[in-house]
Structures are given as structure tokens and as C-alpha cells.
Design a protein around this motif. Sequence first.
Motif, PDB file in Angstrom:
ATOM      1  N   GLU A  84       0.829  -1.212   0.000  1.00 50.86           N
ATOM      2  CA  GLU A  84       0.000   0.000   0.000  1.00 50.86           C
ATOM      3  C   GLU A  84       0.857   1.253   0.000  1.00 50.86           C
ATOM      4  O   GLU A  84       0.508   2.254  -0.620  1.00 50.86           O
ATOM      5  CB  GLU A  84      -0.924  -0.020   1.209  1.00 50.86           C
ATOM      6  N   GLU A  94       4.291  -0.038  -5.262  1.00 56.83           N
ATOM      7  CA  GLU A  94       3.126   0.704  -4.745  1.00 56.83           C
ATOM      8  C   GLU A  94       2.352   1.269  -5.928  1.00 56.83           C
ATOM      9  O   GLU A  94       2.894   2.099  -6.671  1.00 56.83           O
ATOM     10  CB  GLU A  94       3.621   1.851  -3.850  1.00 56.83           C
ATOM     11  N   MET A 123      -5.231   3.513  -8.560  1.00 53.32           N
ATOM     12  CA  MET A 123      -5.968   2.341  -8.102  1.00 53.32           C
ATOM     13  C   MET A 123      -6.832   1.734  -9.212  1.00 53.32           C
ATOM     14  O   MET A 123      -7.357   0.628  -9.052  1.00 53.32           O
ATOM     15  CB  MET A 123      -6.801   2.666  -6.851  1.00 53.32           C
ATOM     16  N   GLY A 174      -3.219  -1.708  -9.143  1.00 58.39           N
ATOM     17  CA  GLY A 174      -4.104  -1.107  -8.139  1.00 58.39           C
ATOM     18  C   GLY A 174      -5.295  -2.004  -7.829  1.00 58.39           C
ATOM     19  O   GLY A 174      -5.655  -2.220  -6.664  1.00 58.39           O
ATOM     20  N   LYS A 175      -5.872  -2.570  -8.899  1.00 61.31           N
ATOM     21  CA  LYS A 175      -7.032  -3.456  -8.706  1.00 61.31           C
ATOM     22  C   LYS A 175      -6.624  -4.729  -7.976  1.00 61.31           C
ATOM     23  O   LYS A 175      -7.372  -5.268  -7.167  1.00 61.31           O
ATOM     24  CB  LYS A 175      -7.659  -3.801 -10.063  1.00 61.31           C
ATOM     25  N   TYR A 176      -5.423  -5.217  -8.303  1.00 58.93           N
ATOM     26  CA  TYR A 176      -4.907  -6.422  -7.636  1.00 58.93           C
ATOM     27  C   TYR A 176      -4.802  -6.180  -6.125  1.00 58.93           C
ATOM     28  O   TYR A 176      -5.239  -6.988  -5.318  1.00 58.93           O
ATOM     29  CB  TYR A 176      -3.529  -6.778  -8.210  1.00 58.93           C
ATOM     30  N   LEU A 177      -4.227  -5.028  -5.782  1.00 60.12           N
ATOM     31  CA  LEU A 177      -4.065  -4.677  -4.361  1.00 60.12           C
ATOM     32  C   LEU A 177      -5.418  -4.572  -3.660  1.00 60.12           C
ATOM     33  O   LEU A 177      -5.604  -5.080  -2.557  1.00 60.12           O
ATOM     34  CB  LEU A 177      -3.294  -3.354  -4.235  1.00 60.12           C
ATOM     35  N   GLU A 178      -6.357  -3.936  -4.342  1.00 57.55           N
ATOM     36  CA  GLU A 178      -7.678  -3.750  -3.755  1.00 57.55           C
ATOM     37  C   GLU A 178      -8.372  -5.088  -3.512  1.00 57.55           C
ATOM     38  O   GLU A 178      -8.996  -5.305  -2.488  1.00 57.55           O
ATOM     39  CB  GLU A 178      -8.522  -2.892  -4.704  1.00 57.55           C
ATOM     40  N   LYS A 179      -8.204  -6.002  -4.488  1.00 60.46           N
ATOM     41  CA  LYS A 179      -8.915  -7.283  -4.424  1.00 60.46           C
ATOM     42  C   LYS A 179      -8.234  -8.284  -3.492  1.00 60.46           C
ATOM     43  O   LYS A 179      -8.887  -8.959  -2.717  1.00 60.46           O
ATOM     44  CB  LYS A 179      -8.974  -7.867  -5.847  1.00 60.46           C
ATOM     45  N   ARG A 180      -6.893  -8.388  -3.597  1.00 58.37           N
ATOM     46  CA  ARG A 180      -6.184  -9.462  -2.888  1.00 58.37           C
ATOM     47  C   ARG A 180      -5.391  -8.972  -1.683  1.00 58.37           C
ATOM     48  O   ARG A 180      -4.908  -9.788  -0.898  1.00 58.37           O
ATOM     49  CB  ARG A 180      -5.214 -10.172  -3.850  1.00 58.37           C
ATOM     50  N   GLY A 181      -5.217  -7.692  -1.569  1.00 60.40           N
ATOM     51  CA  GLY A 181      -4.405  -7.166  -0.460  1.00 60.40           C
ATOM     52  C   GLY A 181      -2.923  -7.270  -0.759  1.00 60.40           C
ATOM     53  O   GLY A 181      -2.515  -7.726  -1.830  1.00 60.40           O
ATOM     54  N   GLU A 182      -2.118  -6.849   0.204  1.00 55.52           N
ATOM     55  CA  GLU A 182      -0.666  -6.879   0.030  1.00 55.52           C
ATOM     56  C   GLU A 182      -0.159  -8.321  -0.065  1.00 55.52           C
ATOM     57  O   GLU A 182      -0.748  -9.224   0.513  1.00 55.52           O
ATOM     58  CB  GLU A 182       0.007  -6.191   1.214  1.00 55.52           C
TER      59      GLU A 182
END
Lengths: 135, 135
Positions: B15, B59, B63, B68-76
Motif C-alpha cells: 500500500e 506501490e 488504483m 491497483g485493482k490487484y491490491l484492492e482485491k487481494r491485499g498486500e
Amino acid sequence: MSRIKKINHIAIVVENIEDALGFWRDQLGLELDHVEEVPSQASKVAFLPVGEGEVELVEPTDMASGMGKYLEKRGEGMHHLCIQVEDIEDMLKFLKEKGVRLIDEEPHDLPGRRMAFIHPKAANGVLVELYEIVE
Amino acid sequence: MSRIKKINHIAIVVENIEDALGFWRDQLGLELDHVEEVPSQASKVAFLPVGEGEVELVEPTDMASGMGKYLEKRGEGMHHLCIQVEDIEDMLKFLKEKGVRLIDEEPHDLPGRRMAFIHPKAANGVLVELYEIVE
């Protein structure tokens, strides 16, 4: 002095090692060193050297184990990142002093290596394994 | 002749790079080489050498981008595994002949490197990046 030596391996959890070798060995072209039963981790592991490190394919042999549940819940994919250190006791002491959340406060002794896991909550969601190679 | 040279890097989607350096640099003890904006991938990347490879902290700066979408969906967590090859065109030709599902049929040229992604459905859920280093 750096405590860190190298990336020892990347572990990938798979449903079936033979099927997975169809990609990693036969298509990507990595060498298969050997396949080993690791009863303490309820899994079978294929070791594929890449440069100074390895890709490890891990097939759970018991779906009720930690690795088995991980596969069931998250599916196949990268499971952990293993960093090889000079001295694992020194490293764990250092991490504890810094307040890092650990899964293993003390190293586990396995043939040829000592290992411990750092908690993924301390490491941006990455399960980090520490290895010290014992000759 | 082996087409594969080494593990070039492991990319970890985070993030916030500054926060993530609190673990990877300050606690684990990796060296930070530099942080770079990579507009073509809508991200900011920290490069931390480990042995012959690197850990990269990525980072997303947008988003709505893939990262960005990967981070939102799966987290870090671990995002991709980058394998460095001798000759990326030869490697892609070889993989196409074997029927491997690719994201990029042709390499993208970036400063100092040529890269292409293999589809995770071909590689046990692992997003594999191929790199050729261009001097």
C-alpha cells in the motif's frame, strides 16, 4: 556485516507435482534436482535450481495440514519467500529486539538447515522463511 | 544450453513504500538501492538487492490500474516472480511452440531490459515475468 545472504527459494503450492512439472520443467525449462517427501510439513517437494536459488513446488499430502488448508482456501500460487541468512539465531534475536511478529521464536533444526518463519502480518502479507544452511 | 539465468526479482505489492521499508529495510536489513517511478505500470517501485536478485516493493499510483485493482482485491503480498533469461525472443518462441498461454506474445522494450509475462493459468497461479537484461 550483512545478515542476509541471498534468496534461497520461492515456494509454490501446487495440487499435483507431476502436473506442475509439465510447466516448470518441461515448458519453462528448469532442471529438476529431486523430489522429496517432507513428513514434518505434510508435503512432497520438488526442488528446481535457478541460478543461486531454487523454485520449490510443494504438494500437500494431507489436506488438513496448514499447507493443505492454504491450498484449499487460496488455490495454487506463491506460498512463501525464503531468505538465507548467515546466522539464524542472531537474526531472530535482532528481529525480536525490533518487535517483529514471528511465527517461530526459535529455529527448527532440519537436516542441513535451520529455519523459522516471520509472520506475514509483519511483512506486507508475505510469509517470509529464514534459513541458515548448516554444513 | 539453458535459457534460464536466475531469479531476477520477487515483486511484492504494497500500500505504501515508506511503510513497507519499515520492515524490509529497517527490520529485515535489506539495502535500499533506489525508488523509481514507473509510469508505464502506474506504480512506484523500491529496489532492494538480495544476493544476485532483488526484492521489489511495488506501490500502485493509480488504483484503477491492473496493479491497483490487484491490491484492492487481494491485499498486500507477493505479486510476481521474475525469471531472467538469456534471450527473451528465443524463450517466447519456445513457449509458443509448446502451447504455453502468454500475456505478452512479444517482448516490451524498457530501458535496460526487455520483458514479457506468462499467464498465471499456465504456471500454477504464479504470474511469471521474463526478463532479458540489455546492456
